[in-house]
Design an enzyme around this catalytic site. Sequence first.
Site, PDB file in Angstrom:
ATOM      1  N   HIS A 170       0.139   4.583   7.414  1.00 41.41           N
ATOM      2  CA  HIS A 170       0.322   4.953   6.011  1.00 41.41           C
ATOM      3  C   HIS A 170       0.657   6.432   5.828  1.00 41.41           C
ATOM      4  O   HIS A 170       0.133   7.277   6.558  1.00 41.41           O
ATOM      5  CB  HIS A 170      -0.930   4.606   5.206  1.00 41.41           C
ATOM      6  CG  HIS A 170      -1.213   3.143   5.146  1.00 41.41           C
ATOM      7  ND1 HIS A 170      -2.102   2.529   6.007  1.00 41.41           N
ATOM      8  CD2 HIS A 170      -0.721   2.179   4.342  1.00 41.41           C
ATOM      9  CE1 HIS A 170      -2.142   1.232   5.726  1.00 41.41           C
ATOM     10  NE2 HIS A 170      -1.308   0.994   4.719  1.00 41.41           N
ATOM     11  N   ASP A 220      -4.085   6.697  10.829  1.00 39.96           N
ATOM     12  CA  ASP A 220      -4.060   5.262  11.118  1.00 39.96           C
ATOM     13  C   ASP A 220      -2.723   4.821  11.690  1.00 39.96           C
ATOM     14  O   ASP A 220      -2.539   3.654  12.014  1.00 39.96           O
ATOM     15  CB  ASP A 220      -4.391   4.457   9.866  1.00 39.96           C
ATOM     16  CG  ASP A 220      -3.332   4.566   8.775  1.00 39.96           C
ATOM     17  OD1 ASP A 220      -2.396   5.397   8.914  1.00 39.96           O
ATOM     18  OD2 ASP A 220      -3.433   3.827   7.770  1.00 39.96           O
ATOM     19  N   SER A 239       0.811  -1.223   0.000  1.00 45.57           N
ATOM     20  CA  SER A 239       0.000   0.000   0.000  1.00 45.57           C
ATOM     21  C   SER A 239       0.844   1.271   0.000  1.00 45.57           C
ATOM     22  O   SER A 239       0.338   2.349  -0.308  1.00 45.57           O
ATOM     23  CB  SER A 239      -0.944   0.002   1.211  1.00 45.57           C
ATOM     24  OG  SER A 239      -0.222  -0.186   2.415  1.00 45.57           O
TER      25      SER A 239
END
Length: 226
Positions: free
Chosen positions: A200, A197, A42
């Site tokens: 990221h 979060d 990601s």
Amino acid sequence: MISTGCAYSPPPVSEKVQQAYEQGATAPAIKEPILVTVIGDSYVAGSSMGGTNATNWTSVLSSDLKGDPEVDMTKQGLGGSGYVRRGPTGMVFSEAISSSVGPKSDVVIFFGSINDQAAKPDELREAANKAYADTKAASPTAKLVVIGSPWTNPNVPQSVLANRDALKEAALAAGAVWVDPIEEGWFFDQPALIGTDKTHPTDEGHAYMEKLVLPHVQPIITALRG
């Protein structure tokens, strides 16, 4: 029939036709683009925290590598995946090679993955060896760049360090350029670059990453341009 003995002379061409001919004769050959593929998790795909579309670090990198010939960059972002772990896409890194790397590929960049935390070092090393071997089989002349997993603070678990070392070993054995975000402390003491979060990067984090990746990739592109 009586021959006059005179050689045939073609009629003169117009100045415009002559110029077109001369330009065609001296025009440089069209250079094929430099093909770069980025395979990763990601941190490559982007997330809800940032790094989508033009703000993704790979997009910024492509822009900063502008030149002649141009760079044609594609990315395979497998969120939640790694060399060993299968994320929501159901794929591991080596399985993305067949659809993104070909005989004309010039540079292949692997990024991550933090998703392999549960893997054993030997398991990760074996999976990485396969990914790099498959890359060389698909494109024997491609330059390989391997970027390890970032960590968001200096308190890096020993298991993550052990896997980092296994990945480094596989990368160097494959002749890759090795980039170590943990050793370089990419996101240490940079909380503003990581999303809510706690994992990221934000858009600013992606711009920051690109500036850290660029010095490792720019010399390769410069050499390919000659």
